[in-house]
Each structure stands twice: as C-alpha cells, then as structure tokens.
Design a protein around this motif. Structure first.
Motif, PDB file in Angstrom:
ATOM      1  N   ILE A 180       0.841  -1.201   0.000  1.00 28.30           N
ATOM      2  CA  ILE A 180       0.000   0.000   0.000  1.00 28.30           C
ATOM      3  C   ILE A 180       0.875   1.249   0.000  1.00 28.30           C
ATOM      4  O   ILE A 180       0.650   2.199  -0.769  1.00 28.30           O
ATOM      5  N   TYR A 181       1.887   1.248   0.857  1.00 30.97           N
ATOM      6  CA  TYR A 181       2.811   2.382   0.939  1.00 30.97           C
ATOM      7  C   TYR A 181       3.509   2.596  -0.408  1.00 30.97           C
ATOM      8  O   TYR A 181       3.628   3.735  -0.889  1.00 30.97           O
ATOM      9  N   MET A 201      -1.140  11.664  -2.266  1.00 26.92           N
ATOM     10  CA  MET A 201      -0.270  12.436  -1.372  1.00 26.92           C
ATOM     11  C   MET A 201      -0.866  12.523   0.032  1.00 26.92           C
ATOM     12  O   MET A 201      -0.172  12.296   1.035  1.00 26.92           O
ATOM     13  N   LEU A 202      -2.149  12.836   0.102  1.00 24.90           N
ATOM     14  CA  LEU A 202      -2.786  13.004   1.405  1.00 24.90           C
ATOM     15  C   LEU A 202      -2.949  11.664   2.120  1.00 24.90           C
ATOM     16  O   LEU A 202      -2.773  11.572   3.340  1.00 24.90           O
ATOM     17  N   ASN A 203      -3.279  10.617   1.364  1.00 25.46           N
ATOM     18  CA  ASN A 203      -3.383   9.293   1.978  1.00 25.46           C
ATOM     19  C   ASN A 203      -2.025   8.805   2.458  1.00 25.46           C
ATOM     20  O   ASN A 203      -1.915   8.171   3.511  1.00 25.46           O
ATOM     21  N   LEU A 204      -0.994   9.101   1.680  1.00 28.15           N
ATOM     22  CA  LEU A 204       0.355   8.705   2.065  1.00 28.15           C
ATOM     23  C   LEU A 204       0.776   9.424   3.340  1.00 28.15           C
ATOM     24  O   LEU A 204       1.376   8.819   4.239  1.00 28.15           O
ATOM     25  N   ALA A 205       0.449  10.711   3.430  1.00 27.54           N
ATOM     26  CA  ALA A 205       0.774  11.465   4.643  1.00 27.54           C
ATOM     27  C   ALA A 205       0.101  10.848   5.866  1.00 27.54           C
ATOM     28  O   ALA A 205       0.719  10.696   6.920  1.00 27.54           O
ATOM     29  N   SER A 206      -1.164  10.477   5.720  1.00 25.54           N
ATOM     30  CA  SER A 206      -1.877   9.849   6.836  1.00 25.54           C
ATOM     31  C   SER A 206      -1.271   8.493   7.180  1.00 25.54           C
ATOM     32  O   SER A 206      -1.180   8.124   8.359  1.00 25.54           O
ATOM     33  N   LEU A 207      -0.858   7.764   6.177  1.00 21.96           N
ATOM     34  CA  LEU A 207      -0.251   6.449   6.402  1.00 21.96           C
ATOM     35  C   LEU A 207       1.075   6.594   7.147  1.00 21.96           C
ATOM     36  O   LEU A 207       1.370   5.812   8.064  1.00 21.96           O
ATOM     37  N   ILE A 208       1.854   7.589   6.776  1.00 16.44           N
ATOM     38  CA  ILE A 208       3.131   7.835   7.447  1.00 16.44           C
ATOM     39  C   ILE A 208       2.913   8.136   8.934  1.00 16.44           C
ATOM     40  O   ILE A 208       3.692   7.693   9.789  1.00 16.44           O
ATOM     41  N   LEU A 209       1.853   8.862   9.240  1.00 20.39           N
ATOM     42  CA  LEU A 209       1.584   9.231  10.635  1.00 20.39           C
ATOM     43  C   LEU A 209       0.861   8.128  11.408  1.00 20.39           C
ATOM     44  O   LEU A 209       0.652   8.265  12.615  1.00 20.39           O
ATOM     45  N   SER A 210       0.507   7.048  10.738  1.00 23.95           N
ATOM     46  CA  SER A 210      -0.176   5.949  11.408  1.00 23.95           C
ATOM     47  C   SER A 210       0.846   5.072  12.143  1.00 23.95           C
ATOM     48  O   SER A 210       2.056   5.263  12.018  1.00 23.95           O
ATOM     49  N   ASP A 211       0.323   4.121  12.888  1.00 26.92           N
ATOM     50  CA  ASP A 211       1.210   3.166  13.555  1.00 26.92           C
ATOM     51  C   ASP A 211       1.132   1.788  12.903  1.00 26.92           C
ATOM     52  O   ASP A 211       1.481   0.773  13.505  1.00 26.92           O
ATOM     53  N   HIS A 212       0.676   1.767  11.652  1.00 30.71           N
ATOM     54  CA  HIS A 212       0.537   0.494  10.971  1.00 30.71           C
ATOM     55  C   HIS A 212       1.908  -0.135  10.713  1.00 30.71           C
ATOM     56  O   HIS A 212       2.815   0.533  10.195  1.00 30.71           O
ATOM     57  N   PRO A 213       2.077  -1.402  11.048  1.00 29.64           N
ATOM     58  CA  PRO A 213       3.349  -2.079  10.773  1.00 29.64           C
ATOM     59  C   PRO A 213       3.552  -2.251   9.273  1.00 29.64           C
ATOM     60  O   PRO A 213       2.608  -2.334   8.506  1.00 29.64           O
ATOM     61  N   GLY A 214       4.795  -2.252   8.887  1.00 24.48           N
ATOM     62  CA  GLY A 214       5.100  -2.445   7.474  1.00 24.48           C
ATOM     63  C   GLY A 214       5.233  -1.157   6.693  1.00 24.48           C
ATOM     64  O   GLY A 214       5.687  -1.171   5.556  1.00 24.48           O
ATOM     65  N   VAL A 215       4.821  -0.022   7.294  1.00 25.63           N
ATOM     66  CA  VAL A 215       5.000   1.273   6.635  1.00 25.63           C
ATOM     67  C   VAL A 215       6.465   1.674   6.798  1.00 25.63           C
ATOM     68  O   VAL A 215       6.973   1.762   7.916  1.00 25.63           O
ATOM     69  N   GLN A 216       7.138   1.913   5.690  1.00 27.73           N
ATOM     70  CA  GLN A 216       8.585   2.121   5.736  1.00 27.73           C
ATOM     71  C   GLN A 216       8.998   3.417   6.416  1.00 27.73           C
ATOM     72  O   GLN A 216      10.137   3.549   6.874  1.00 27.73           O
ATOM     73  N   ASN A 217       8.117   4.382   6.468  1.00 25.90           N
ATOM     74  CA  ASN A 217       8.496   5.710   6.954  1.00 25.90           C
ATOM     75  C   ASN A 217       7.421   6.238   7.899  1.00 25.90           C
ATOM     76  O   ASN A 217       6.263   6.372   7.513  1.00 25.90           O
ATOM     77  N   HIS A 218       7.804   6.537   9.130  1.00 23.31           N
ATOM     78  CA  HIS A 218       6.873   7.122  10.100  1.00 23.31           C
ATOM     79  C   HIS A 218       7.361   8.507  10.553  1.00 23.31           C
ATOM     80  O   HIS A 218       7.047   8.944  11.665  1.00 23.31           O
ATOM     81  N   ASP A 219       8.110   9.178   9.703  1.00 19.58           N
ATOM     82  CA  ASP A 219       8.664  10.489  10.030  1.00 19.58           C
ATOM     83  C   ASP A 219       7.616  11.575   9.788  1.00 19.58           C
ATOM     84  O   ASP A 219       7.203  11.790   8.647  1.00 19.58           O
ATOM     85  N   LEU A 268       1.745  19.394  15.330  1.00 26.08           N
ATOM     86  CA  LEU A 268       2.713  18.673  14.508  1.00 26.08           C
ATOM     87  C   LEU A 268       3.653  19.651  13.806  1.00 26.08           C
ATOM     88  O   LEU A 268       4.820  19.327  13.562  1.00 26.08           O
ATOM     89  N   VAL A 269       3.127  20.818  13.485  1.00 30.76           N
ATOM     90  CA  VAL A 269       3.940  21.878  12.887  1.00 30.76           C
ATOM     91  C   VAL A 269       4.481  22.754  14.011  1.00 30.76           C
ATOM     92  O   VAL A 269       3.718  23.199  14.879  1.00 30.76           O
ATOM     93  N   LYS A 270       5.773  22.990  14.000  1.00 29.48           N
ATOM     94  CA  LYS A 270       6.395  23.803  15.042  1.00 29.48           C
ATOM     95  C   LYS A 270       5.759  25.190  15.087  1.00 29.48           C
ATOM     96  O   LYS A 270       5.653  25.876  14.070  1.00 29.48           O
ATOM     97  N   GLY A 271       5.306  25.584  16.268  1.00 31.76           N
ATOM     98  CA  GLY A 271       4.661  26.879  16.428  1.00 31.76           C
ATOM     99  C   GLY A 271       3.185  26.876  16.108  1.00 31.76           C
ATOM    100  O   GLY A 271       2.510  27.894  16.270  1.00 31.76           O
ATOM    101  N   GLY A 272       2.658  25.750  15.650  1.00 28.96           N
ATOM    102  CA  GLY A 272       1.240  25.675  15.312  1.00 28.96           C
ATOM    103  C   GLY A 272       0.355  25.727  16.536  1.00 28.96           C
ATOM    104  O   GLY A 272       0.713  25.227  17.597  1.00 28.96           O
ATOM    105  N   ASP A 273      -0.802  26.346  16.378  1.00 30.50           N
ATOM    106  CA  ASP A 273      -1.762  26.422  17.468  1.00 30.50           C
ATOM    107  C   ASP A 273      -3.162  26.584  16.876  1.00 30.50           C
ATOM    108  O   ASP A 273      -3.342  26.518  15.657  1.00 30.50           O
ATOM    109  N   ALA A 274      -4.143  26.794  17.727  1.00 29.62           N
ATOM    110  CA  ALA A 274      -5.522  26.909  17.244  1.00 29.62           C
ATOM    111  C   ALA A 274      -5.696  28.098  16.307  1.00 29.62           C
ATOM    112  O   ALA A 274      -6.447  28.016  15.330  1.00 29.62           O
TER     113      ALA A 274
END
Length: 213
Positions: free
Chosen positions: A61-62, A77-95, A126-132
């Motif tokens: 999938i990745y 792109m957006l699905n990949l970003a969500s996948l990267i932030l997931s804890d699913h095993p087998g995803v090569q990149n969780h940065d 998640l973004v440095k300095g980000g807030d509401a």
C-alpha cells in the motif's frame, strides 16, 4: 519566518463573517495522471476498511501510494501522509516531517483538502509553532477554496445559537448552513447529518421533513 507552505501567512479566522461563496474542490485540483490513478485504486483496494488491519499489505500500500504521489496524484499524497503518521506495521516511513512535506506538495498544487489537513497538523502541534489560531486560518482558507471536509468542520463550528469560543463554537447559523450545504452538494456525507440538525431547529413539520431528506 520560513516561506514553507506550512507557514503560509493567512487572514485570521473570522467566525462572524457575513458572506460565503460556495466553491467546489474539483474546481481547484490538478488533473490526475492515468497511471497514477491506477496505482491509487490498487492501493485503495488493498487498504479496504473491510479487511482487518493485520491482514493488509501495508508495504505494498505504501509503495503504491508513493508511486502515485510522485506523479502528483493529490489524493495519494494526502493518503500517504496519513499512512506515514499511522502506527501500521510495514509502513517504511513514520517520520512526521515526511508527512508534512507531502501535504505541502499538495498545497503547492492548489489542493483545498491539503490546506484542511495542514490545519489539523497545526491544531495537533505537529507543525512547530502551530496552534488553534494558525489552524483555524488554514481551515478557513480550505473552506473558501472548496474543501468539503473543511466546510463541514467549520460549518458545524459556526452552527451555534450563541458564541462560546472556549468550547469551540460560534453563533453564525446562516453562514454555517451555507458551508454545510456546499459540502453536501459535493457529496460529502458527514455534512448531511449536521445539516439535518440545523434544519430541525425550527421544530415545525416543514423543518422536520427537510431534516429527514
């Protein structure tokens, strides 16, 4: 201040705005490469929510999402970003930085949902300095660009009968209704439920009928 899209200077959120123009997301998104769409659909088939997480082929999938994203497939792109932030095993990149960069790439392509996702990243720190404050500026930009998810989120936030910023809602029902109707017109199902709640407030037979439609 960095000139990265994640730090784009946007007008502050205006909960008492008087006007809203309905814009559809598909008016802004770039055309999709046929090969990229094929890879994207293959990834979606493997990422079927009816398949248990531990039975999904996340490395494949990745790979497919990445191949599609590299050909500027904005949904990939957006699905990949969500996948990267997931804890699913087998995803090569969780940065997280990699996820942010994919969303930024989609932002550069003018994708409304990318602005909505960047707002979530700001809201979650998640973004440095980000807030509401910065998050809602991105949500507002996404709304005006045509993101149905942002229109639903912000529309519901403005659907109060009075203001309570501490609880995260404001009383601007006319604009809230327009935002939700715009999202619903784009086929965004979550908007329908929230619209029905607003329609039913009048507590008349006509209002109840409209809420059930």
């Amino acid at each position: 201040m960095s000139d990265l899209p994640r730090y784009e200077k946007l007008p502050l959120f205006s909960p008492h705005r008087k006007t809203f123009t309905c814009v559809y997301q598909e008016q802004h998104v770039p055309p999709i490469d046929p090969q990229a769409e094929l890879w994207f659909q293959q990834a979606l088939a493997l990422d079927d929510p009816n398949i248990d997480y531990d039975r999904r082929d996340y490395p494949k999938i990745y790979q497919l999402y990445t191949q599609a994203a590299e050909r500027d497939h904005w949904k990939a792109m957006l699905n990949l970003a969500s996948l990267i932030l997931s804890d699913h095993p087998g995803v090569q990149n969780h940065d997280p930085e990699a996820a942010i960069r994919w969303v930024e790439k989609a932002m550069k392509l003018g994708v409304p949902d990318a602005y909505d996702m960047m707002g979530i990243y700001h809201q979650n720190g998640l973004v440095k300095g980000g807030d509401a404050t910065s998050a809602y500026a991105f949500f507002q930009r996404a709304v005006d660009m045509g993101s149905p998810s942002a229109q639903t989120f912000l529309g519901y936030k403005l659907a109060g009968t009075y203001d309570d910023p501490a609880e995260g809602f404001w009383g601007n029902e006319p604009i809230a209704t327009q935002m939700l109707e715009c999202a619903f017109a784009q086929g965004y199902g979550d908007a329908a439920e929230k619209l029905s709640l607003i329609y039913a407030r009048a507590n008349t037979p006509e209002a109840k009928f409209r809420a059930c439609q």
